[in-house]
Write a protein that holds these residues in place. Sequence first.
Motif, PDB file in Angstrom:
ATOM      1  N   GLY A 208       0.775  -1.237   0.000  1.00  0.00           N
ATOM      2  CA  GLY A 208       0.000   0.000   0.000  1.00  0.00           C
ATOM      3  C   GLY A 208       0.803   1.282   0.000  1.00  0.00           C
ATOM      4  N   CYS A 209       1.959   1.293  -0.646  1.00  0.00           N
ATOM      5  CA  CYS A 209       2.701   2.550  -0.796  1.00  0.00           C
ATOM      6  C   CYS A 209       1.869   3.525  -1.638  1.00  0.00           C
ATOM      7  CB  CYS A 209       4.053   2.306  -1.464  1.00  0.00           C
ATOM      8  SG  CYS A 209       5.238   1.436  -0.414  1.00  0.00           S
ATOM      9  N   SER A 210       1.873   4.781  -1.244  1.00  0.00           N
ATOM     10  CA  SER A 210       1.020   5.762  -1.939  1.00  0.00           C
ATOM     11  C   SER A 210       1.626   6.231  -3.252  1.00  0.00           C
ATOM     12  CB  SER A 210       0.771   6.969  -1.034  1.00  0.00           C
ATOM     13  OG  SER A 210       1.991   7.627  -0.719  1.00  0.00           O
ATOM     14  N   LYS A 211       2.933   6.348  -3.295  1.00  0.00           N
ATOM     15  CA  LYS A 211       3.633   6.711  -4.526  1.00  0.00           C
ATOM     16  C   LYS A 211       4.730   5.679  -4.766  1.00  0.00           C
ATOM     17  CE  LYS A 211       2.823  11.728  -4.688  1.00  0.00           C
ATOM     18  NZ  LYS A 211       1.904  11.833  -3.556  1.00  0.00           N
ATOM     19  N   ILE A 212       4.653   5.031  -5.915  1.00  0.00           N
ATOM     20  CA  ILE A 212       5.626   4.015  -6.307  1.00  0.00           C
ATOM     21  C   ILE A 212       6.240   4.488  -7.618  1.00  0.00           C
ATOM     22  CG2 ILE A 212       5.995   1.592  -6.884  1.00  0.00           C
ATOM     23  CD1 ILE A 212       3.340   0.998  -5.374  1.00  0.00           C
ATOM     24  N   ILE A 213       7.489   4.917  -7.554  1.00  0.00           N
ATOM     25  CA  ILE A 213       8.147   5.530  -8.710  1.00  0.00           C
ATOM     26  C   ILE A 213       9.123   4.540  -9.327  1.00  0.00           C
ATOM     27  CG2 ILE A 213       9.542   7.470  -9.511  1.00  0.00           C
ATOM     28  CD1 ILE A 213       8.645   8.966  -6.949  1.00  0.00           C
ATOM     29  N   ALA A 214       8.947   4.242 -10.602  1.00  0.00           N
ATOM     30  CA  ALA A 214       9.864   3.372 -11.327  1.00  0.00           C
ATOM     31  C   ALA A 214      10.805   4.230 -12.158  1.00  0.00           C
ATOM     32  CB  ALA A 214       9.096   2.419 -12.228  1.00  0.00           C
ATOM     33  N   VAL A 215      12.103   3.934 -12.074  1.00  0.00           N
ATOM     34  CA  VAL A 215      13.119   4.669 -12.829  1.00  0.00           C
ATOM     35  C   VAL A 215      13.870   3.699 -13.725  1.00  0.00           C
ATOM     36  CG1 VAL A 215      15.128   6.178 -12.700  1.00  0.00           C
ATOM     37  CG2 VAL A 215      13.377   6.284 -10.901  1.00  0.00           C
ATOM     38  N   ASP A 216      13.913   3.994 -15.020  1.00  0.00           N
ATOM     39  CA  ASP A 216      14.640   3.163 -15.966  1.00  0.00           C
ATOM     40  C   ASP A 216      14.932   4.013 -17.193  1.00  0.00           C
ATOM     41  OD1 ASP A 216      14.847  -0.220 -16.070  1.00  0.00           O
ATOM     42  OD2 ASP A 216      15.188   0.834 -17.964  1.00  0.00           O
ATOM     43  N   VAL A 217      15.632   3.451 -18.168  1.00  0.00           N
ATOM     44  CA  VAL A 217      15.909   4.196 -19.400  1.00  0.00           C
ATOM     45  C   VAL A 217      15.204   3.575 -20.598  1.00  0.00           C
ATOM     46  CG1 VAL A 217      18.118   5.091 -18.584  1.00  0.00           C
ATOM     47  CG2 VAL A 217      18.050   2.895 -19.796  1.00  0.00           C
ATOM     48  N   HIS A 218      14.379   2.541 -20.350  1.00  0.00           N
ATOM     49  CA  HIS A 218      13.638   1.882 -21.424  1.00  0.00           C
ATOM     50  C   HIS A 218      12.139   2.131 -21.223  1.00  0.00           C
ATOM     51  CE1 HIS A 218      17.230  -0.226 -22.762  1.00  0.00           C
ATOM     52  NE2 HIS A 218      17.469  -0.573 -21.502  1.00  0.00           N
ATOM     53  N   ASP A 219      11.530   2.829 -22.172  1.00  0.00           N
ATOM     54  CA  ASP A 219      10.106   3.167 -22.040  1.00  0.00           C
ATOM     55  C   ASP A 219       9.232   1.918 -21.977  1.00  0.00           C
ATOM     56  OD1 ASP A 219      10.439   5.925 -21.947  1.00  0.00           O
ATOM     57  OD2 ASP A 219      10.378   6.143 -24.123  1.00  0.00           O
ATOM     58  N   SER A 220       9.611   0.852 -22.672  1.00  0.00           N
ATOM     59  CA  SER A 220       8.799  -0.363 -22.666  1.00  0.00           C
ATOM     60  C   SER A 220       8.740  -0.963 -21.261  1.00  0.00           C
ATOM     61  CB  SER A 220       9.368  -1.388 -23.653  1.00  0.00           C
ATOM     62  OG  SER A 220      10.706  -1.737 -23.308  1.00  0.00           O
ATOM     63  N   ARG A 221       9.851  -0.918 -20.556  1.00  0.00           N
ATOM     64  CA  ARG A 221       9.862  -1.443 -19.189  1.00  0.00           C
ATOM     65  C   ARG A 221       9.071  -0.539 -18.254  1.00  0.00           C
ATOM     66  NH1 ARG A 221      15.344  -4.644 -17.589  1.00  0.00           N
ATOM     67  NH2 ARG A 221      15.434  -5.972 -19.436  1.00  0.00           N
ATOM     68  N   LEU A 222       9.128   0.745 -18.490  1.00  0.00           N
ATOM     69  CA  LEU A 222       8.365   1.675 -17.657  1.00  0.00           C
ATOM     70  C   LEU A 222       6.864   1.491 -17.872  1.00  0.00           C
ATOM     71  CD1 LEU A 222      10.628   4.838 -18.029  1.00  0.00           C
ATOM     72  CD2 LEU A 222      10.411   3.346 -16.035  1.00  0.00           C
ATOM     73  N   GLU A 223       6.466   1.159 -19.089  1.00  0.00           N
ATOM     74  CA  GLU A 223       5.048   0.878 -19.336  1.00  0.00           C
ATOM     75  C   GLU A 223       4.605  -0.352 -18.558  1.00  0.00           C
ATOM     76  OE1 GLU A 223       2.563   2.518 -20.999  1.00  0.00           O
ATOM     77  OE2 GLU A 223       4.051   4.137 -20.951  1.00  0.00           O
ATOM     78  N   LEU A 224       5.442  -1.384 -18.552  1.00  0.00           N
ATOM     79  CA  LEU A 224       5.110  -2.576 -17.785  1.00  0.00           C
ATOM     80  C   LEU A 224       5.100  -2.271 -16.292  1.00  0.00           C
ATOM     81  CD1 LEU A 224       4.503  -5.572 -17.624  1.00  0.00           C
ATOM     82  CD2 LEU A 224       6.964  -6.038 -17.764  1.00  0.00           C
ATOM     83  N   ALA A 230       3.347   0.670 -10.545  1.00  0.00           N
ATOM     84  CA  ALA A 230       3.995   1.978 -10.410  1.00  0.00           C
ATOM     85  C   ALA A 230       2.975   3.093 -10.616  1.00  0.00           C
ATOM     86  CB  ALA A 230       5.139   2.107 -11.415  1.00  0.00           C
ATOM     87  N   THR A 231       3.003   4.072  -9.729  1.00  0.00           N
ATOM     88  CA  THR A 231       2.110   5.228  -9.875  1.00  0.00           C
ATOM     89  C   THR A 231       2.737   6.313 -10.732  1.00  0.00           C
ATOM     90  OG1 THR A 231       2.983   6.236  -7.844  1.00  0.00           O
ATOM     91  CG2 THR A 231       1.060   4.784  -7.622  1.00  0.00           C
ATOM     92  N   HIS A 232       4.066   6.324 -10.816  1.00  0.00           N
ATOM     93  CA  HIS A 232       4.804   7.302 -11.615  1.00  0.00           C
ATOM     94  C   HIS A 232       6.007   6.604 -12.226  1.00  0.00           C
ATOM     95  CE1 HIS A 232       2.671   9.664  -8.549  1.00  0.00           C
ATOM     96  NE2 HIS A 232       2.687  10.679  -9.403  1.00  0.00           N
ATOM     97  N   VAL A 233       6.421   7.043 -13.399  1.00  0.00           N
ATOM     98  CA  VAL A 233       7.609   6.487 -14.044  1.00  0.00           C
ATOM     99  C   VAL A 233       8.512   7.629 -14.505  1.00  0.00           C
ATOM    100  CG1 VAL A 233       6.454   4.372 -14.781  1.00  0.00           C
ATOM    101  CG2 VAL A 233       6.493   6.347 -16.317  1.00  0.00           C
ATOM    102  N   ILE A 234       9.809   7.358 -14.487  1.00  0.00           N
ATOM    103  CA  ILE A 234      10.806   8.348 -14.893  1.00  0.00           C
ATOM    104  C   ILE A 234      11.794   7.678 -15.838  1.00  0.00           C
ATOM    105  CG2 ILE A 234      12.723   9.815 -14.130  1.00  0.00           C
ATOM    106  CD1 ILE A 234      11.310  10.046 -11.412  1.00  0.00           C
ATOM    107  N   ASN A 235      11.974   8.254 -17.009  1.00  0.00           N
ATOM    108  CA  ASN A 235      13.034   7.805 -17.904  1.00  0.00           C
ATOM    109  C   ASN A 235      14.276   8.617 -17.580  1.00  0.00           C
ATOM    110  OD1 ASN A 235      14.863   7.503 -20.125  1.00  0.00           O
ATOM    111  ND2 ASN A 235      13.169   6.698 -21.362  1.00  0.00           N
ATOM    112  N   GLY A 236      15.229   7.974 -16.923  1.00  0.00           N
ATOM    113  CA  GLY A 236      16.411   8.678 -16.447  1.00  0.00           C
ATOM    114  C   GLY A 236      17.303   9.210 -17.546  1.00  0.00           C
ATOM    115  N   ALA A 237      17.091   8.768 -18.788  1.00  0.00           N
ATOM    116  CA  ALA A 237      17.878   9.268 -19.907  1.00  0.00           C
ATOM    117  C   ALA A 237      17.326  10.579 -20.450  1.00  0.00           C
ATOM    118  CB  ALA A 237      17.931   8.230 -21.022  1.00  0.00           C
TER     119      ALA A 237
END
Length: 365
Positions: A208-224, A230-237
Amino acid sequence: MEMKAASLYEPKGDFVFENVEIREPKSNEVLIKIVASGVCHTDAVAREQFVPVPLPVVLGHEGSGIVEKVGADVTTVKPGDHVVLSFSSCGHCENCLTGHPSACEQLNDLNFGGVMNDGTKRIHKHGEEFSTFFGQSSFATYAVSNERNVVKIDEDVDLRLLGPLGCGIQTGSGTVLNKLKPEFGSTIAIYGAGAVGLSAIMAAKIVGCSKIIAVDVHDSRLELAKELGATHVINGAKVDTVEEVRRITGKGTHYAVDTAGVPAVTRQALNGLKSMGTLAIVGATGDLTVNVQTELMGEVKSIIGVVEGDAIPQTFIPKLVQYYKEGQFPFDKLVKFYDFEELETAFEDSKSGATIKPIVVMQEA
């Protein structure tokens, strides 16, 4: 008895598919017919000798299979049981006895030293001994493991799917559920959306984390990652990761998990924490330079290392299977199956990111 194995003779060498011999299980050991085995980054670093495992070796440490034979002193499984194989531990050091076998004082020797708990080996060919990996060597059609490595699981779940629960998926989910134990409504960032990171994301959703942020450089993985919780995603590139984490959360996250094994990313994970935040590092990471005053002590932050999710496999893996059956832990979305002889392709696809969690299948259950 004779079996087929993928042997490794040279650092970074090709796998050699060949018939070898495996010895009978001793009194506290189990012979398992391997059905499938996950391909993990740890196999790759051993193959490359970043982690120096004695050669020749049969790698593989995310095996699943069916018990074929048990030693006289084995009590937890019997022939015919479906099992997952996990890491090796001694069972009698202080850390094992206090419920932390993944911090076993003999962990490195038992998992990377090439020998079983009694100091001997089980695989051989024409008088040549092969090192055992993680007390199992599951890139083969059979394995002998100490009873402590063996986890009985439900027979109503596809056995081919379950091997990665023994290492990578256990590591990501266990780091959240067993070690960090984030409070309901807290915030967390997961750096790296591979199998370990995505497992951590699913675990963060469960608690039950309120904000779950995924960080990666591949948009396909961030979509998954978004699909898995994940509630938010960040492409670090594409953006300043630390700045974006602070924009999303206000002051940074309560928790972070670094699965990337890249020192620059580890530093981002640390700087993306709020005051008194905790960073768990689970990736094999080299030297890291930080300003202890401004980046760590002055912010009252913590950095911890976590191995195998601080899990007791015999109790934790069945919980993951139950979460999966209930639809809360859909780790099957990470998986692609390969024939055993396609092991090289599975390694290539794992390295390139084409497949998040390859599993090679030796035989049907």
